[in-house]
Each structure stands twice: as structure tokens, then as C-alpha cells.
Motif scaffolding. Structure first.
Motif, PDB file in Angstrom:
ATOM      1  N   VAL A 144      11.312 -34.939  20.542  1.00  0.00           N
ATOM      2  CA  VAL A 144      10.657 -33.629  20.620  1.00  0.00           C
ATOM      3  C   VAL A 144       9.485 -33.779  21.729  1.00  0.00           C
ATOM      4  CG1 VAL A 144      10.041 -31.857  19.605  1.00  0.00           C
ATOM      5  CG2 VAL A 144      11.738 -33.335  18.610  1.00  0.00           C
ATOM      6  N   ILE A 145       9.737 -33.026  22.865  1.00  0.00           N
ATOM      7  CA  ILE A 145       8.593 -32.942  23.828  1.00  0.00           C
ATOM      8  C   ILE A 145       7.643 -31.928  23.322  1.00  0.00           C
ATOM      9  CG2 ILE A 145       8.044 -32.555  26.148  1.00  0.00           C
ATOM     10  CD1 ILE A 145      10.872 -33.834  26.963  1.00  0.00           C
ATOM     11  N   SER A 146       6.510 -32.058  23.620  1.00  0.00           N
ATOM     12  CA  SER A 146       5.515 -30.880  23.438  1.00  0.00           C
ATOM     13  C   SER A 146       4.388 -30.957  24.389  1.00  0.00           C
ATOM     14  CB  SER A 146       4.938 -31.117  21.909  1.00  0.00           C
ATOM     15  OG  SER A 146       4.196 -32.428  21.816  1.00  0.00           O
ATOM     16  N   ARG A 147       3.301 -30.295  24.246  1.00  0.00           N
ATOM     17  CA  ARG A 147       2.463 -29.966  25.187  1.00  0.00           C
ATOM     18  C   ARG A 147       1.083 -30.668  24.818  1.00  0.00           C
ATOM     19  NH1 ARG A 147       3.026 -23.816  27.342  1.00  0.00           N
ATOM     20  NH2 ARG A 147       1.551 -23.411  25.449  1.00  0.00           N
ATOM     21  N   GLU A 148       0.450 -30.834  26.024  1.00  0.00           N
ATOM     22  CA  GLU A 148      -1.076 -31.321  25.663  1.00  0.00           C
ATOM     23  C   GLU A 148      -2.060 -30.473  26.454  1.00  0.00           C
ATOM     24  OE1 GLU A 148      -3.931 -34.165  24.614  1.00  0.00           O
ATOM     25  OE2 GLU A 148      -1.896 -34.479  24.315  1.00  0.00           O
ATOM     26  N   PRO A 149      -2.845 -29.694  25.816  1.00  0.00           N
ATOM     27  CA  PRO A 149      -3.329 -29.800  24.482  1.00  0.00           C
ATOM     28  C   PRO A 149      -2.200 -28.970  23.686  1.00  0.00           C
ATOM     29  CG  PRO A 149      -4.699 -28.497  25.410  1.00  0.00           C
ATOM     30  CD  PRO A 149      -3.959 -29.016  26.550  1.00  0.00           C
ATOM     31  N   SER A 150      -2.176 -29.250  22.096  1.00  0.00           N
ATOM     32  CA  SER A 150      -1.395 -28.189  21.291  1.00  0.00           C
ATOM     33  C   SER A 150      -1.694 -28.640  19.956  1.00  0.00           C
ATOM     34  CB  SER A 150       0.207 -28.380  21.714  1.00  0.00           C
ATOM     35  OG  SER A 150       0.453 -29.855  21.268  1.00  0.00           O
ATOM     36  N   TYR A 151      -1.298 -27.776  19.034  1.00  0.00           N
ATOM     37  CA  TYR A 151      -1.496 -28.029  17.502  1.00  0.00           C
ATOM     38  C   TYR A 151      -0.350 -27.308  16.797  1.00  0.00           C
ATOM     39  CZ  TYR A 151      -2.981 -28.163  12.876  1.00  0.00           C
ATOM     40  OH  TYR A 151      -3.342 -28.633  11.501  1.00  0.00           O
ATOM     41  N   HIS A 152       0.518 -28.335  15.953  1.00  0.00           N
ATOM     42  CA  HIS A 152       1.690 -27.693  15.554  1.00  0.00           C
ATOM     43  C   HIS A 152       1.710 -28.076  13.811  1.00  0.00           C
ATOM     44  CE1 HIS A 152       3.616 -26.223  19.123  1.00  0.00           C
ATOM     45  NE2 HIS A 152       3.195 -27.800  19.692  1.00  0.00           N
ATOM     46  N   GLY A 153       0.527 -28.587  13.343  1.00  0.00           N
ATOM     47  CA  GLY A 153       0.482 -28.644  11.932  1.00  0.00           C
ATOM     48  C   GLY A 153      -0.216 -29.982  11.607  1.00  0.00           C
ATOM     49  N   ALA A 154      -0.549 -29.892   9.973  1.00  0.00           N
ATOM     50  CA  ALA A 154      -1.061 -31.081   9.623  1.00  0.00           C
ATOM     51  C   ALA A 154      -0.264 -32.122   8.848  1.00  0.00           C
ATOM     52  CB  ALA A 154      -1.926 -30.605   8.531  1.00  0.00           C
ATOM     53  N   THR A 155       1.002 -31.904   8.689  1.00  0.00           N
ATOM     54  CA  THR A 155       2.084 -32.886   8.147  1.00  0.00           C
ATOM     55  C   THR A 155       2.304 -34.026   9.167  1.00  0.00           C
ATOM     56  OG1 THR A 155       3.916 -31.448   8.906  1.00  0.00           O
ATOM     57  CG2 THR A 155       2.992 -31.142   6.718  1.00  0.00           C
ATOM     58  N   LEU A 156       2.842 -35.143   9.014  1.00  0.00           N
ATOM     59  CA  LEU A 156       2.839 -36.049   9.855  1.00  0.00           C
ATOM     60  C   LEU A 156       3.872 -35.878  10.828  1.00  0.00           C
ATOM     61  CD1 LEU A 156       2.390 -39.346   7.534  1.00  0.00           C
ATOM     62  CD2 LEU A 156       0.983 -38.363   9.179  1.00  0.00           C
ATOM     63  N   GLY A 157       4.954 -35.159  10.519  1.00  0.00           N
ATOM     64  CA  GLY A 157       6.063 -34.729  11.699  1.00  0.00           C
ATOM     65  C   GLY A 157       5.611 -33.742  12.531  1.00  0.00           C
ATOM     66  N   ALA A 158       4.700 -32.745  11.975  1.00  0.00           N
ATOM     67  CA  ALA A 158       4.130 -31.950  12.868  1.00  0.00           C
ATOM     68  C   ALA A 158       2.890 -32.638  13.773  1.00  0.00           C
ATOM     69  CB  ALA A 158       3.559 -30.807  12.086  1.00  0.00           C
ATOM     70  N   LEU A 159       2.342 -33.330  13.192  1.00  0.00           N
ATOM     71  CA  LEU A 159       1.317 -34.347  14.048  1.00  0.00           C
ATOM     72  C   LEU A 159       1.832 -34.874  15.013  1.00  0.00           C
ATOM     73  CD1 LEU A 159      -1.680 -34.977  14.365  1.00  0.00           C
ATOM     74  CD2 LEU A 159      -1.098 -37.016  12.645  1.00  0.00           C
ATOM     75  N   ALA A 183       0.187 -28.649  29.203  1.00  0.00           N
ATOM     76  CA  ALA A 183       0.110 -27.106  28.920  1.00  0.00           C
ATOM     77  C   ALA A 183      -0.248 -26.403  30.151  1.00  0.00           C
ATOM     78  CB  ALA A 183      -0.488 -26.830  27.689  1.00  0.00           C
ATOM     79  N   PRO A 184       0.171 -25.304  30.427  1.00  0.00           N
ATOM     80  CA  PRO A 184      -0.196 -24.532  31.683  1.00  0.00           C
ATOM     81  C   PRO A 184      -1.986 -24.059  31.116  1.00  0.00           C
ATOM     82  CG  PRO A 184       1.559 -23.928  31.269  1.00  0.00           C
ATOM     83  CD  PRO A 184       1.438 -24.616  29.946  1.00  0.00           C
ATOM     84  N   GLN A 185      -2.868 -24.146  31.869  1.00  0.00           N
ATOM     85  CA  GLN A 185      -4.274 -23.581  31.693  1.00  0.00           C
ATOM     86  C   GLN A 185      -4.300 -22.332  32.769  1.00  0.00           C
ATOM     87  OE1 GLN A 185      -5.893 -24.816  29.281  1.00  0.00           O
ATOM     88  NE2 GLN A 185      -4.513 -26.372  28.797  1.00  0.00           N
ATOM     89  N   SER A 186      -5.186 -21.589  32.461  1.00  0.00           N
ATOM     90  CA  SER A 186      -5.580 -20.193  33.378  1.00  0.00           C
ATOM     91  C   SER A 186      -6.972 -20.392  33.622  1.00  0.00           C
ATOM     92  CB  SER A 186      -5.168 -19.045  32.498  1.00  0.00           C
ATOM     93  OG  SER A 186      -6.005 -19.137  31.445  1.00  0.00           O
ATOM     94  N   TYR A 187      -8.005 -21.055  33.410  1.00  0.00           N
ATOM     95  CA  TYR A 187      -9.362 -21.025  33.522  1.00  0.00           C
ATOM     96  C   TYR A 187      -9.837 -22.045  34.465  1.00  0.00           C
ATOM     97  CZ  TYR A 187     -14.435 -20.697  32.805  1.00  0.00           C
ATOM     98  OH  TYR A 187     -15.774 -20.711  32.772  1.00  0.00           O
ATOM     99  N   ARG A 188      -9.479 -23.622  34.104  1.00  0.00           N
ATOM    100  CA  ARG A 188      -9.804 -24.515  34.965  1.00  0.00           C
ATOM    101  C   ARG A 188      -8.431 -24.999  35.641  1.00  0.00           C
ATOM    102  NH1 ARG A 188     -12.954 -25.109  30.329  1.00  0.00           N
ATOM    103  NH2 ARG A 188     -15.086 -25.193  30.744  1.00  0.00           N
ATOM    104  N   LEU A 189      -8.314 -24.384  36.696  1.00  0.00           N
ATOM    105  CA  LEU A 189      -7.040 -24.880  37.542  1.00  0.00           C
ATOM    106  C   LEU A 189      -7.145 -26.243  38.348  1.00  0.00           C
ATOM    107  CD1 LEU A 189      -6.110 -21.089  38.352  1.00  0.00           C
ATOM    108  CD2 LEU A 189      -4.720 -22.513  36.521  1.00  0.00           C
ATOM    109  N   PRO A 190      -6.126 -26.844  38.526  1.00  0.00           N
ATOM    110  CA  PRO A 190      -6.168 -27.915  39.522  1.00  0.00           C
ATOM    111  C   PRO A 190      -6.330 -27.474  40.995  1.00  0.00           C
ATOM    112  CG  PRO A 190      -4.240 -28.170  38.172  1.00  0.00           C
ATOM    113  CD  PRO A 190      -4.693 -27.030  37.755  1.00  0.00           C
ATOM    114  N   GLU A 191      -6.806 -28.122  41.666  1.00  0.00           N
ATOM    115  CA  GLU A 191      -7.210 -27.788  43.128  1.00  0.00           C
ATOM    116  C   GLU A 191      -5.957 -27.444  43.840  1.00  0.00           C
ATOM    117  OE1 GLU A 191      -9.820 -29.389  46.879  1.00  0.00           O
ATOM    118  OE2 GLU A 191      -9.539 -30.507  45.179  1.00  0.00           O
TER     119      GLU A 191
END
Length: 466
Positions: A144-159, A183-191
Motif C-alpha cells: 500500500v503506497i502512501s504519502r510523505e508526510p501523512s497521518y492515517h492512524g495509531a494502529t500498527l497497520g495504519a502506522l 505529498a504535494p505541498q503548496s507553500y514551500r515549493l521546489p525551485e
């Protein structure tokens, strides 16, 4: 032992039991105010001090506190039956809630699985997706691919699918860590990037990751359609969601939207997914505002094609003691009565526009508010040391926690939970109940600006450097 003066309460000041905060902070740390009651968008402590609940607790109390219709429904159901295991008994309210939530979610969301909160909802979604792959002849799909940063929960699978290096540094050896993409950002963008080009580059990184991992091994991609704690209410361009949907379709990857925060009307639609009609997910998870803090409840919404395949193969190998609890379902039905009666999705759009304008005005005046972003009443500010360079404050200073303390002194309650130890910025969510009035939005803005002014003065005085 005499009862301590509430103004002097400290963690560890009782011989046994005591505050749960003893798990989070050392002995001697001041304890927070003791809650006494709540009504509408306000909370009162045991000393009679009033606080405007500017974040709906932990982005939970969508319909405000003390709603009499919900309290009456709670008492009525409690007088009938509070628990019945759903494998043995159906419940009137669980059926009604499933019918209603699926109807509000719209096409493609045919079945609802109710649990006790967001972590359980995401855990259920991951396991359902995996079992679907197994019963449909694709047992090799497990990543299961997810994004960096992200938060999906406190259980070990969600972690395992949470993009938080600090937390994974503790629990990582206990889980199978899953692949991450930016994860796409909107404030600090790559050059050289705009917000849209950066978002599309992040989508392309998803496809690169799928190819690198082996398309036949990838089960799902999970994301928050509007950012939560980890990214501070970031909203990506519509083209990002379309491209993500196309990539997932091309490689047979399920798309999961984590709407634990963004669902139930908070962004101005029942689901944030409704803002991106041509990028609908396969699975959606909900919690928080679904029962609005009146009871623990979460949900997973799934299409028939997934549920039927699993049911025909012997049934979902998963469950919790309190899943589809009749009391919680009755309470959630009453909460949704209020969401519909007060048209709170439309209210969220209207009051969200007002709040966004007030926050942008505050940012124009404050030396430490670098950015304002969000959708509906899921908004955030980002606190910085230098607005010109977007330089962050030292991580050890923990600006959101300091703002919370200043806020309590001013009469405003602000929820903060620091993701990634602030590595991606010091975000403060501003997410009041959807029932907030025009005058209360103005009051929120005044109290918040005063608290930010106090924080700016503290920063100027102590000049944190480490």
C-alpha cells in the motif's frame, strides 16, 4: 490527601490513577484546565472560564457541543438497548445509518462498515483491500503506497502507511513499512515549480513508485484529499487527483481516500471526494465528524463489487467487538439529522469563506503567519520565523504547543498534534464546529490574532535558536 487547587494541578500529584497525561509528559508538568461543560462552539472549565473551541476538539465536534436532539436520541436508544453483536442481531439504527451514509456519499459507495474510530476505519480499509486481492486471484498484491508526510492512524497497520519518520523510528521494527511518495505541498515549493506542476510531479512519482515496486505487487494508494495534521489543510489542484485516478486505473491499484477529518461536511461537501468528481476513490474512510464527538464511531464505504466478492468467498476476515454498535449508530443518525437540517455542508462553505478572509487578513498583519490554506472549515495557518524566507522556527520550540498555551489564556481552545516533529512546518489547524455563526467567526479571529500576537512577542523576547 486534600484536593489540589485546580490552578496548581500537576501531573503525578496523585498517588495512583490520576491524569492520563502522565503517559505523555513528565511529573510536575502543569495539567490543563478541567472541562465542565460545552454548548455550541464554547467550552467551560471547572473554574467557569469560557473557551471558544476553534478546532472542534480534535476536528471532531462538527455540530457543536450539547446538541439537544442528539442527546435525546442517545438517551432514547440507551433506554432500549446499548449493545448487540451484529453477527447475531441487526439493529434498526445501523441499517438506517448505512442506507443514509451510502446515499449521501453517492455513486460507487454501496456498503458501510462501522467501527469505533478513524484508525479502525483505515485498518479495515487496508485489510478489505488485501482480502479483495486474494479472493480475486491477485494474492501477490500486498503493498500500500502512501504519502510523505501523512497521518492515517495509531494502529500498527495504519502506522505502516503513515508518513512520519519520527513515529516509524519507534514502531517501525514492529510493522512492514510501506512505500512512500511525496505529498504535494503548496507553500514551500521546489525551485522552478508552481503548485500545479509540483502536484503533477508528485503524481508522476506515484507511477514511478508503482513501476519500481512492480505493478502486480501494489494493492492500493491511500491519501487524504484535503490535508490534515501532517500537511496543514493542503488542497492540491484538481489535475493531481485526476492523474492519480488515471494511474491507479492503469495499474489495477485501488484508490483509498482517508476522509477521517475532511468528511461529513467539513470541506463544504459531504465528502471532499465530491469536489473532484472525475477522481472518485474506490474506498472512503470516515470518522470524527460522522458522530461529532457524541460517541466513538468511524466508517468504511465500499462498492458492491468488492464486498460481494469477499462475501461470496466466505466473508470478511476482520471485525471488532464494538463494530456497528447500535447506540453509536443511533447517535450518528441524530448527528446526520442536524447536518441535513442545518445544511451544514453549505454553512461550511459560507463560513469557510469568511474564516479564510479573516485568516488572510491576520497573516497580512502578523510577523509569524507565513501561509493560510484550506477548504471549507478545514483550514490552517503556518507559523514561521521569517515570512520572507519561509524559515521555520526551531523544532524544539514547538510553536503550535506554545500557541495553544497562549490561546488558553485568551479564551480560545486550539488542538495541535505535531507530525514529524515539525519537519514539514509548524501548522495550526483552524477547524471550528460547522455550526459556528458569522459573529463567532469574527470572535475566533480576534482571539486567535491576540494569541498569535502573544506568541510573536514571546519569540521576539527569547529568540529561540535551538
Amino acid at each position: 490527601m486534600s484536593t489540589p487547587n485546580p490552578t496548581e494541578r500537576r501531573i503525578g500529584d496523585t498517588p495512583k490513577g490520576g491524569s492520563v497525561l502522565g503517559f505523555y509528559a513528565p511529573r510536575g508538568t502543569p495539567r490543563p484546565p478541567r472541562i465542565a461543560r460545552g454548548e455550541g462552539v464554547f467550552l467551560w472549565d471547572s473554574e467557569g472560564r469560557r473557551y471558544l473551541d476553534a478546532t472542534a476538539g480534535a476536528v471532531v465536534a462538527n455540530i457543536g457541543h450539547g446538541n439537544p436532539h442528539v442527546l435525546a436520541a442517545m438517551a432514547e436508544q440507551a433506554g432500549r438497548v446499548t449493545f448487540a453483536y451484529p453477527r447475531f442481531f441487526e439493529s434498526e439504527h445501523s441499517i438506517a445509518l448505512a442506507d443514509r451514509v451510502c446515499a449521501m456519499a453517492g455513486e460507487g459507495f454501496d456498503r458501510a462498515f462501522f467501527v469505533s474510530g478513524g484508525s479502525e476505519a483505515n485498518e479495515s480499509a487496508l485489510k478489505l483491500a488485501r482480502q479483495y486481492a486474494v479472493v480475486s486471484g491477485q494474492p501477490q498484491r500486498a503493498k500500500v503506497i502512501s504519502r510523505e508526510p501523512s497521518y492515517h492512524g495509531a494502529t500498527l497497520g495504519a502506522l505502516a502507511v503513515t508518513g512520519d519518520a519520527h513515529t516509524l523510528g519507534i514502531y517501525g521494527p514492529m510493522v512492514r513499512e510501506m512505500p512512500k511518495v511525496p505529498a504535494p505541498q503548496s507553500y514551500r515549493l521546489p525551485e522552478g515549480h508552481t503548485a500545479e506542476s509540483h502536484a503533477l510531479a508528485c503524481a508522476d512519482a506515484l507511477e514511478d513508485c508503482i513501476v519500481r515496486e512492480g505493478p502486480d505487487s501494489v494493492l492500493a494508494f491511500i491519501l487524504e484529499p484535503v490535508g490534515g495534521l501532517s500537511s496543514g489543510a493542503v488542497v492540491s489542484p484538481a489535475a493531481y487527483y485526476r492523474r492519480v485516478r488515471e494511474i491507479c486505473d492503469r495499474h489495477g491499484v485501488l484508490l483509498i481516500y482517508d476522509e477521517i477529518m475532511s468528511g461529513a461536511g467539513r470541506t463544504g461537501a459531504f465528502l471532499a471526494a465530491h469536489h473532484f468528481a472525475d477522481a472518485r476513490p474506490d474506498i472512503v474512510t470516515l470518522a470524527k465528524g460522522l458522530a461529532a464527538g457524541y460517541t466513538p464511531l468511524g466508517a468504511m464505504l465500499v462498492p458492491n463489487r468488492i464486498v460481494d466478492a469477499i462475501a461470496d468467498a466466505g466473508g470478511f476476515v476482520h471485525g471488532h467487538t464494538y463494530f456497528t454498535n447500535p447506540l453509536s449508530c443511533a447517535v450518528a443518525n441524530a448527528v446526520l439529522d442536524e447536518v441535513v437540517r442545518q445544511d451544514l455542508a453549505a454553512q461550511s462553505r459560507l463560513r469557510g469563506e469568511q474564516l479564510m478572509a479573516r485568516l488572510q487578513a491576520i497573516a497580512g498583519r502578523s510577523p509569524i503567519v507565513g501561509d493560510v490554506r484550506g477548504k471549507g472549515l478545514l483550514t490552517a495557518i503556518e507559523i514561521v520565523a521569517d515570512k520572507e524566507t519561509k524559515r521555520q522556527l526551531p523544532a524544539a520550540f514547538n510553536a503550535p504547543a506554545r500557541l495553544t498555551q497562549h490561546g488558553l489564556q485568551r479564551g480560545i481552545a486550539l488542538y495541535n498534534r505535531r507530525a514529524n516533529l515539525g519537519a514539514y512546518g509548524d501548522m495550526q489547524l483552524i477547524t471550528p464546529p460547522l455550526t459556528i455563526t458569522e459573529a463567532e467567526v469574527d470572535l475566533l479571529a480576534e482571539l486567535l490574532e491576540a494569541s498569535l500576537r502573544d506568541l510573536a512577542q514571546e519569540i521576539a523576547r527569547i529568540k529561540p535558536t535551538t
